[in-house]
Scaffold this active site. Structure first.
Site, mmCIF file in Angstrom:
data_model
loop_
_atom_site.group_PDB
_atom_site.id
_atom_site.type_symbol
_atom_site.label_atom_id
_atom_site.label_comp_id
_atom_site.label_asym_id
_atom_site.label_seq_id
_atom_site.Cartn_x
_atom_site.Cartn_y
_atom_site.Cartn_z
ATOM 1 N N THR A 107 2.768 -7.760 7.496
ATOM 2 C CA THR A 107 1.877 -6.953 8.129
ATOM 3 C C THR A 107 0.669 -7.688 8.459
ATOM 4 O OG1 THR A 107 1.104 -6.411 6.049
ATOM 5 C CG2 THR A 107 2.488 -4.831 6.877
ATOM 6 N N GLN A 149 1.011 -1.208 -0.274
ATOM 7 C CA GLN A 149 0.139 -0.083 -0.063
ATOM 8 C C GLN A 149 0.977 1.170 -0.048
ATOM 9 O OE1 GLN A 149 -3.612 0.182 2.499
ATOM 10 N NE2 GLN A 149 -2.486 -0.997 3.927
ATOM 11 N N TYR A 192 3.386 -9.052 16.184
ATOM 12 C CA TYR A 192 3.515 -8.282 15.211
ATOM 13 C C TYR A 192 4.171 -6.808 15.744
ATOM 14 C CZ TYR A 192 2.475 -4.138 11.905
ATOM 15 O OH TYR A 192 2.779 -3.431 11.319
HETATM 16 N N1 LIG Z 1 -1.008 -1.491 7.393
HETATM 17 C C1 LIG Z 1 -1.167 -0.930 8.499
HETATM 18 O O1 LIG Z 1 -2.283 -0.738 8.940
HETATM 19 C C2 LIG Z 1 0.229 -0.372 9.321
HETATM 20 C C3 LIG Z 1 -0.052 0.286 10.405
HETATM 21 C C4 LIG Z 1 0.872 0.740 11.110
HETATM 22 C C5 LIG Z 1 2.119 0.473 10.485
HETATM 23 N N2 LIG Z 1 2.347 -0.017 9.491
HETATM 24 C C6 LIG Z 1 3.392 0.055 8.539
HETATM 25 O O2 LIG Z 1 3.739 0.509 7.498
HETATM 26 C C7 LIG Z 1 4.461 0.135 6.541
HETATM 27 C C8 LIG Z 1 3.869 -0.207 5.493
HETATM 28 O O3 LIG Z 1 2.677 -1.172 5.603
HETATM 29 P P1 LIG Z 1 1.856 -1.360 4.255
HETATM 30 O O4 LIG Z 1 0.367 -1.465 4.858
HETATM 31 O O5 LIG Z 1 1.913 -0.667 3.178
HETATM 32 O O6 LIG Z 1 2.131 -2.817 4.145
HETATM 33 P P2 LIG Z 1 1.784 -3.814 2.968
HETATM 34 O O7 LIG Z 1 0.539 -3.408 2.042
HETATM 35 O O8 LIG Z 1 1.252 -5.096 3.696
HETATM 36 O O9 LIG Z 1 2.881 -4.359 2.121
HETATM 37 C C9 LIG Z 1 4.140 -4.987 2.433
HETATM 38 C C10 LIG Z 1 4.993 -4.929 1.351
HETATM 39 O O10 LIG Z 1 6.083 -5.903 2.015
HETATM 40 C C11 LIG Z 1 6.408 -6.952 1.167
HETATM 41 N N3 LIG Z 1 7.040 -8.026 1.768
HETATM 42 C C12 LIG Z 1 6.457 -8.753 2.738
HETATM 43 N N4 LIG Z 1 7.311 -9.667 3.217
HETATM 44 C C13 LIG Z 1 8.283 -9.724 2.431
HETATM 45 C C14 LIG Z 1 9.373 -10.588 2.089
HETATM 46 N N5 LIG Z 1 9.683 -11.622 2.908
HETATM 47 N N6 LIG Z 1 10.393 -10.157 1.155
HETATM 48 C C15 LIG Z 1 10.208 -9.074 0.290
HETATM 49 N N7 LIG Z 1 9.000 -8.198 0.570
HETATM 50 C C16 LIG Z 1 8.221 -8.574 1.262
HETATM 51 C C17 LIG Z 1 5.125 -7.163 0.316
HETATM 52 O O11 LIG Z 1 5.342 -7.785 -0.763
HETATM 53 P P3 LIG Z 1 3.970 -8.627 -1.558
HETATM 54 O O12 LIG Z 1 3.207 -7.863 -1.980
HETATM 55 O O13 LIG Z 1 4.553 -9.657 -2.388
HETATM 56 O O14 LIG Z 1 3.516 -9.388 -0.354
HETATM 57 C C18 LIG Z 1 4.568 -5.775 0.305
HETATM 58 O O15 LIG Z 1 5.198 -5.204 -0.656
HETATM 59 C C19 LIG Z 1 5.086 -1.348 7.332
HETATM 60 O O16 LIG Z 1 6.185 -1.035 7.951
HETATM 61 C C20 LIG Z 1 3.834 -1.377 8.495
HETATM 62 O O17 LIG Z 1 4.449 -2.344 9.315
HETATM 63 C C21 LIG Z 1 1.159 -0.626 8.885
#
Ligand SMILES: NC(=O)c1ccc[n+]([C@@H]2O[C@H](COP(=O)([O-])OP(=O)(O)OC[C@H]3O[C@@H](n4cnc5c(N)ncnc54)[C@H](OP(=O)(O)O)[C@@H]3O)[C@@H](O)[C@H]2O)c1
Length: 313
Positions: free
Chosen positions: A77, A27, A140
């Site tokens: 995530t 995202q 997490y």
């Molecule tokens: N989502 C939330 O509500 C939330 C809340 C607080 C903080 N955050 C933080 O904000 C940041 C962005 O979150 P987001 O929601 O954008 O995350 P997301 O949409 O779940 O995307 C995660 C990304 O990480 C990649 N990934 C996961 N495991 C991997 C691996 N083993 N090797 C290579 N790539 C890998 C995924 O690839 P694929 O697409 O191939 O799976 C995807 O591109 C993260 O640090 C998260 O912890 C998120």
């Protein structure tokens, strides 16, 4: 997002820095690619390019690309699944950021990493500040906290940006889940005793762009002085129930969605494998004081995403 000091940022930074975006299919990663287009040289790394569970794969990527800035938008995530996949969650969220940060130091790059409100236990009634003691309630959160420590210990120039309740027009998120469920059910029970700030991937990417641009132009002081943890979330707060109400008020008007009946429930009535904090609200004051950047209020940011969905982006 509104900017104080950051206003008037040049559209392009002084030179043409090479920006490596890890997790560009997520995202936030997608929006970072969009926001950093003005930098000219962006390399996106998805799961096919790098396996974050494998430190050698991370080192090979950074040494090959030799970036000036690394934005790490990747993470494990799946909050509930992490309870039973803790090894993988720790590999991706705890070890990988440390390796990325070490490699960033080695090549002199600024490392920008994202963390979460789930490092806190949610028991404080006021918004959380960066100096509050983290005490994660779930695997997490523990893995993300360990990742923060790994980045700090690597000793380079870094920003750890803690955010909350991330969503946007793409990906796996609460907004899109609500819109899908509305097609399947006429009544939805939504948790009303967890409070936080829904934050769009778009606002996060814009704010990151303003800060990185300012840092590279030397407008905020040295990278070393600015290195640290910052909270970065949309302004204001609501519960998941309040967020759902706001989504359906807009979805009925803009997307023609038939709004389901919403029933507020307590967390205890919706047991999940991972416990969640009751108060997830992050104070953004340090971010504003240091960089002059504020993200939009959560409901204004929601308007923007709904507009994008209704226009088919
Ligand atoms: N989502 C939330 O509500 C939330 C809340 C607080 C903080 N955050 C933080 O904000 C940041 C962005 O979150 P987001 O929601 O954008 O995350 P997301 O949409 O779940 O995307 C995660 C990304 O990480 C990649 N990934 C996961 N495991 C991997 C691996 N083993 N090797 C290579 N790539 C890998 C995924 O690839 P694929 O697409 O191939 O799976 C995807 O591109 C993260 O640090 C998260 O912890 C998120």
């Amino acid at each position: 997002m509104s900017e104080g000091q950051a206003q008037g940022s040049p559209a392009t930074p002084p030179e043409s820095p090479r920006v490596l975006i890890v997790g560009n299919s997520g995202q936030l990663g997608r929006e970072l690619e969009r926001s950093f287009r003005s930098f000219g040289c962006i390399v996106g790394a998805d799961r096919k390019t790098v396996n974050l569970a494998d430190p050698d794969s991370i080192r090979a990527l950074v040494r090959r690309e030799s970036p000036n800035v690394i934005l790490n938008a990747a993470a494990y995530t799946a909050v509930d699944r992490a309870e039973t996949e803790s090894d993988l969650a720790f590999a991706v969220n705890a070890r990988a950021p440390g390796v990325l940060a070490e490699e960033a130091r080695r090549c002199g790059a600024l490392f920008v990493h994202y963390s979460t409100d789930y490092v806190f236990d949610g028991k404080k009634p006021e918004p959380w500040v960066e100096t509050d003691k983290p005490l994660p309630l779930n695997i997490y959160g523990a893995s993300k906290l360990a990742g923060e420590r790994g980045v700090e210990e690597a000793g380079g120039n870094y920003l750890i940006l803690r955010t909350s309740w991330v969503y946007g027009p793409h990906g796996n998120n609460f907004l899109l889940t609500m819109l899908r469920l509305a097609k399947e059910r006429s009544i939805l029970s939504i948790v009303d005793d967890q409070v936080g700030a829904p934050t769009t991937s778009i606002e996060l990417a814009r704010a990151t762009h303003a800060i990185v641009t300012g840092l590279l132009a030397d407008r905020f002081g040295s990278l070393q002085e600015c290195s640290g943890i910052y909270h970065m979330a949309c302004a204001g707060a609501t519960s998941w129930f309040g967020f759902a109400q706001a989504i359906f008020a807009r979805a009925a008007r803009q997307l023609g969605v038939k709004a389901p009946e919403l029933i507020p429930i307590g967390s205890k009535d919706y047991p999940m494998p991972a416990a969640r904090p009751h108060n997830s609200v992050l104070s953004n004051e340090k971010l504003y004081t240091q960089f002059g950047v504020r993200l939009a209020k959560w409901d204004t940011a929601l308007d923007e995403v709904m507009q994008l969905l209704s226009s088919g982006r």
